[in-house]
Design a protein around this motif. Structure first.
Motif, PDB file in Angstrom:
ATOM      1  N   ARG A  89      -5.500   1.324   2.067  1.00  0.00           N
ATOM      2  CA  ARG A  89      -5.120   2.274   2.839  1.00  0.00           C
ATOM      3  C   ARG A  89      -4.074   3.640   2.276  1.00  0.00           C
ATOM      4  N   ASP A  90      -4.712   4.699   2.633  1.00  0.00           N
ATOM      5  CA  ASP A  90      -3.968   5.706   1.925  1.00  0.00           C
ATOM      6  C   ASP A  90      -2.630   6.013   2.729  1.00  0.00           C
ATOM      7  N   MET A  91      -1.457   6.069   2.223  1.00  0.00           N
ATOM      8  CA  MET A  91      -0.329   6.289   2.752  1.00  0.00           C
ATOM      9  C   MET A  91       0.332   7.371   2.345  1.00  0.00           C
ATOM     10  N   THR A  92      -0.262   8.377   1.796  1.00  0.00           N
ATOM     11  CA  THR A  92       0.325   9.474   1.399  1.00  0.00           C
ATOM     12  C   THR A  92       1.121  10.288   2.387  1.00  0.00           C
ATOM     13  N   LYS A  93       0.373  10.545   3.567  1.00  0.00           N
ATOM     14  CA  LYS A  93       0.992  11.473   4.462  1.00  0.00           C
ATOM     15  C   LYS A  93       2.303  10.596   5.088  1.00  0.00           C
ATOM     16  N   ARG A  94       2.216   9.359   5.267  1.00  0.00           N
ATOM     17  CA  ARG A  94       3.526   8.612   5.522  1.00  0.00           C
ATOM     18  C   ARG A  94       4.505   8.750   4.658  1.00  0.00           C
ATOM     19  N   LYS A  95       4.381   8.604   3.291  1.00  0.00           N
ATOM     20  CA  LYS A  95       5.303   8.843   2.366  1.00  0.00           C
ATOM     21  C   LYS A  95       5.783   9.997   2.183  1.00  0.00           C
TER      22      LYS A  95
ATOM     23  N   LYS B 197      -1.232  10.543  -4.981  1.00  0.00           N
ATOM     24  CA  LYS B 197      -1.649   9.862  -3.665  1.00  0.00           C
ATOM     25  C   LYS B 197      -0.816   8.486  -3.694  1.00  0.00           C
ATOM     26  N   TYR B 198      -0.284   8.112  -2.514  1.00  0.00           N
ATOM     27  CA  TYR B 198       0.148   6.746  -2.235  1.00  0.00           C
ATOM     28  C   TYR B 198      -0.823   5.934  -1.479  1.00  0.00           C
ATOM     29  N   PHE B 199      -0.793   4.781  -1.924  1.00  0.00           N
ATOM     30  CA  PHE B 199      -1.628   3.881  -1.171  1.00  0.00           C
ATOM     31  C   PHE B 199      -1.024   2.437  -1.035  1.00  0.00           C
ATOM     32  N   GLU B 200      -1.665   1.765  -0.009  1.00  0.00           N
ATOM     33  CA  GLU B 200      -1.314   0.245   0.216  1.00  0.00           C
ATOM     34  C   GLU B 200      -2.271  -0.630   0.117  1.00  0.00           C
TER      35      GLU B 200
ATOM     36  N   MET C 231      -1.998 -14.050  -5.438  1.00  0.00           N
ATOM     37  CA  MET C 231      -2.940 -14.283  -4.352  1.00  0.00           C
ATOM     38  C   MET C 231      -3.588 -15.521  -4.835  1.00  0.00           C
ATOM     39  N   GLN C 232      -3.912 -15.551  -5.979  1.00  0.00           N
ATOM     40  CA  GLN C 232      -4.790 -16.806  -6.525  1.00  0.00           C
ATOM     41  C   GLN C 232      -3.892 -18.186  -6.390  1.00  0.00           C
ATOM     42  N   GLN C 233      -2.558 -17.729  -6.651  1.00  0.00           N
ATOM     43  CA  GLN C 233      -1.635 -18.888  -6.597  1.00  0.00           C
ATOM     44  C   GLN C 233      -1.390 -19.445  -5.285  1.00  0.00           C
ATOM     45  N   THR C 234      -1.174 -18.538  -4.388  1.00  0.00           N
ATOM     46  CA  THR C 234      -0.655 -18.932  -3.031  1.00  0.00           C
ATOM     47  C   THR C 234      -2.139 -19.149  -2.214  1.00  0.00           C
ATOM     48  N   LYS C 235      -2.967 -18.477  -2.633  1.00  0.00           N
ATOM     49  CA  LYS C 235      -4.224 -18.630  -1.671  1.00  0.00           C
ATOM     50  C   LYS C 235      -3.938 -18.012  -0.138  1.00  0.00           C
ATOM     51  N   SER C 236      -3.226 -17.048  -0.259  1.00  0.00           N
ATOM     52  CA  SER C 236      -3.035 -16.082   0.839  1.00  0.00           C
ATOM     53  C   SER C 236      -2.894 -14.548   0.795  1.00  0.00           C
ATOM     54  N   LEU C 237      -2.720 -14.027   1.878  1.00  0.00           N
ATOM     55  CA  LEU C 237      -2.684 -12.451   1.745  1.00  0.00           C
ATOM     56  C   LEU C 237      -1.495 -12.115   0.948  1.00  0.00           C
ATOM     57  N   VAL C 238      -1.508 -11.094   0.138  1.00  0.00           N
ATOM     58  CA  VAL C 238      -0.852 -10.411  -0.586  1.00  0.00           C
ATOM     59  C   VAL C 238      -0.893  -8.753  -0.672  1.00  0.00           C
ATOM     60  N   SER C 239       0.368  -8.195  -0.220  1.00  0.00           N
ATOM     61  CA  SER C 239       0.272  -6.815  -0.102  1.00  0.00           C
ATOM     62  C   SER C 239       1.059  -6.271  -1.173  1.00  0.00           C
ATOM     63  N   MET C 240       0.524  -4.895  -1.623  1.00  0.00           N
ATOM     64  CA  MET C 240       1.096  -4.076  -2.565  1.00  0.00           C
ATOM     65  C   MET C 240       1.220  -2.753  -2.481  1.00  0.00           C
ATOM     66  N   GLU C 241       2.048  -1.896  -2.986  1.00  0.00           N
ATOM     67  CA  GLU C 241       1.946  -0.405  -2.741  1.00  0.00           C
ATOM     68  C   GLU C 241       1.926   0.230  -4.089  1.00  0.00           C
ATOM     69  N   TYR C 242       1.127   1.135  -4.318  1.00  0.00           N
ATOM     70  CA  TYR C 242       1.093   2.078  -5.768  1.00  0.00           C
ATOM     71  C   TYR C 242       0.582   3.179  -5.650  1.00  0.00           C
ATOM     72  N   SER C 243       0.753   3.945  -6.660  1.00  0.00           N
ATOM     73  CA  SER C 243       0.456   5.617  -6.568  1.00  0.00           C
ATOM     74  C   SER C 243      -0.631   5.926  -7.693  1.00  0.00           C
ATOM     75  N   LEU C 244      -1.340   6.917  -7.516  1.00  0.00           N
ATOM     76  CA  LEU C 244      -2.395   7.459  -8.489  1.00  0.00           C
ATOM     77  C   LEU C 244      -2.208   9.055  -8.355  1.00  0.00           C
ATOM     78  N   THR C 245      -2.714   9.480  -9.530  1.00  0.00           N
ATOM     79  CA  THR C 245      -2.786  10.997  -9.546  1.00  0.00           C
ATOM     80  C   THR C 245      -4.370  11.288  -9.484  1.00  0.00           C
ATOM     81  N   LEU C 246      -4.760  11.986  -8.376  1.00  0.00           N
ATOM     82  CA  LEU C 246      -6.179  12.123  -8.293  1.00  0.00           C
ATOM     83  C   LEU C 246      -6.483  13.795  -8.296  1.00  0.00           C
ATOM     84  N   ALA C 247      -7.127  14.280  -9.261  1.00  0.00           N
ATOM     85  CA  ALA C 247      -7.184  15.720  -9.373  1.00  0.00           C
ATOM     86  C   ALA C 247      -5.647  16.309  -9.753  1.00  0.00           C
ATOM     87  N   THR C 248      -4.773  17.019  -8.823  1.00  0.00           N
ATOM     88  CA  THR C 248      -3.633  17.246  -9.218  1.00  0.00           C
ATOM     89  C   THR C 248      -2.710  16.881  -8.356  1.00  0.00           C
ATOM     90  N   GLU C 249      -3.186  16.062  -7.483  1.00  0.00           N
ATOM     91  CA  GLU C 249      -2.200  15.450  -6.311  1.00  0.00           C
ATOM     92  C   GLU C 249      -1.880  14.188  -6.610  1.00  0.00           C
TER      93      GLU C 249
END
Length: 321
Positions: free
Chosen positions: A166-172, A147-150, A127-145
Motif C-alpha cells: 500500500r502506498d503510504m506517501t500521502k499519509r507520511k 515514496k513510502y510503502f507498507e 513470516m516463514q518462521q512464525t507462519k503468520s502475517l508480517v507487516s513492514m514499512e519501507y521507502s523507494l525513490t521512483l523517478a525523482t520522488e
C-alpha cells in the motif's frame, strides 16, 4: 448484504461477462471482497478482511479465484519460498520500480534500495518462521520522488507468499507537515521579531520539503509595493546573487511571483520561472539554477500581510496537495 460494489462488479464482468451467477466455490470470497470495498474509504479494512480469507481460498488454482485475486485495488506480489516473484498485479506501472515484465523471476528482496532490501529479507524470514502475517514499512525513490510503502506478507500454501503493498506517501507527507506546523509554531511563537519568525518558517519548510531557496515579502508602509524582508537558502550553492537581487527589488500588485499572489490573495505555482513571462528575476534564477517556484499569502483580517515564496532546482508540475 451490501449491494455489489461498482469497482468489484466491473472487475468480475471482465472475467465472467454480464452473468450474475458466479461459481458457488468463490461466492464466499466475492462477498468478503465486496464488503472490503465498501469499507475502503475508512481505514482500508479491506486489506485486513481480505487477509482473513483462508490460504486455501486464495491459492485455489482455478481461473475464478485468479479473477477475484486481480480485483484487489492494491499492488500485489505472489512469491515462492525464496522470495522470487511469480506474479505481479499493479493498477499502474508507476507503482513499480521496474516494469512488471522485468520483475518476474527476480527476488523481491533485490529491490534497489539497501534499507528496503534488508527489511524484506528480515520480514520474509520472520513470516516463514512464525507462519503468520508480517507487516513492514519501507521507502523507494521512483523517478525523482521518494515514496513510502507498507508491505504485508501472508504465507500461502505450497510455501508461497502473498505480498500486498500500500502506498503510504500521502499519509507520511501529512504526518511530516503536521510535525512541521507544530515545530514552526513553537519556534516562531518565541521569536523576538517578525523577521526572525519568518526566517524560522523559511528554514523549517526548506529543510523539511526540500526547497532550495525561500523568501518572505511584506508590503511597504505606504502599501504600494512588496519588499523582500528576509531570505533563506542554507548551504545551497550559487543562489547568493538571486537572494541579493531579491532584496533590492520591489513588486507592485500583479507583478512577479510575489505580486501575483498579493493581487490574487491565492497561491501561485510556476513550473519553470526561467520561462515565465511575468518573472522579472528570471535571469538571476537561471544563473542560480532555480526552476519551479511556489508562493502563497499570509492573511490577517482578509488582507495579505506577507507573501512567502520557495524555489527548487528542477521544473515541476504543481503539487495538488
Amino acid at each position: 448484504m451490501a449491494p455489489l460494489h461498482s469497482l468489484l462488479k466491473r472487475q468480475l464482468r471482465r472475467q465472467f461477462g454480464q452473468s450474475v451467477d458466479y461459481p458457488k466455490e468463490v461466492q464466499g470470497l466475492i462477498d468478503a471482497v465486496n464488503e472490503a470495498y465498501w469499507q475502503a474509504d475508512g481505514d482500508r479494512n479491506m486489506l485486513e478482511r481480505s487477509l482473513e480469507l483462508s490460504s486455501q481460498e486464495l491459492l485455489t488454482a482455478n481461473s475464478e479465484m485468479r479473477a477475484v485475486f486481480h480485483a484487489f485495488p492494491d499492488l500485489c506480489f505472489r512469491l515462492d519460498t525464496a522470495g522470487t516473484i511469480l506474479e505481479v498485479k499493479a493498477e499502474t506501472e508507476a507503482d513499480l520500480y521496474s516494469p512488471s515484465s522485468q520483475l518476474l523471476g527476480r527476488r523481491i528482496q533485490d529491490v534497489p534500495d539497501k534499507n528496503a532490501r534488508e527489511k524484506f529479507v528480515q520480514a520474509i524470514a520472520r513470516m516463514q518462521q512464525t507462519k503468520s502475517l508480517v507487516s513492514m514499512e519501507y521507502s523507494l525513490t521512483l523517478a525523482t520522488e521518494t515514496k513510502y510503502f507498507e508491505a504485508r506478507l501472508l504465507p500461502l500454501l505450497e510455501s508461497q507468499t502473498l505480498v500486498i503493498v500500500r502506498d503510504m506517501t500521502k499519509r507520511k507527507q501529512a504526518e511530516a507537515e503536521s510535525q512541521l506546523l507544530q515545530k514552526t509554531a513553537l519556534e516562531a511563537g518565541s521569536a523576538d521579531s517578525l523577521d526572525t519568525a519568518l526566517s524560522i518558517v523559511l528554514r523549517n519548510v526548506c529543510e523539511t520539503a526540500g526547497w532550495v531557496f525561500g523568501g518572505a515579502w511584506t508590503p511597504r508602509a505606504d502599501g504600494t509595493v512588496l519588499e523582500c524582508s528576509v531570505t533563506w537558502h542554507g548551504n545551497a550553492q550559487g543562489v547568493e546573487k538571486f537572494g541579493e537581487s531579491s532584496r533590492h527589488i520591489t513588486f507592485a500588485p500583479g507583478i512577479g511571483l510575489p505580486g501575483q499572489v498579493w493581487a490574487s490573495k491565492q497561491p501561485v505555482w510556476i513550473r519553470d520561472v526561467t520561462r515565465d513571462t511575468n518573472f522579472p528575476r528570471w535571469r538571476d534564477a537561471a544563473e542560480a539554477g532555480l526552476r519551479a517556484g511556489l508562493a502563497f499569502p499570509v492573511m490577517v483580517g482578509g488582507e495579505v500581510v506577507t507573501v512567502i515564496e520557495f524555489f527548487m532546482r528542477e521544473p515541476r508540475e504543481e503539487d495538488e496537495r
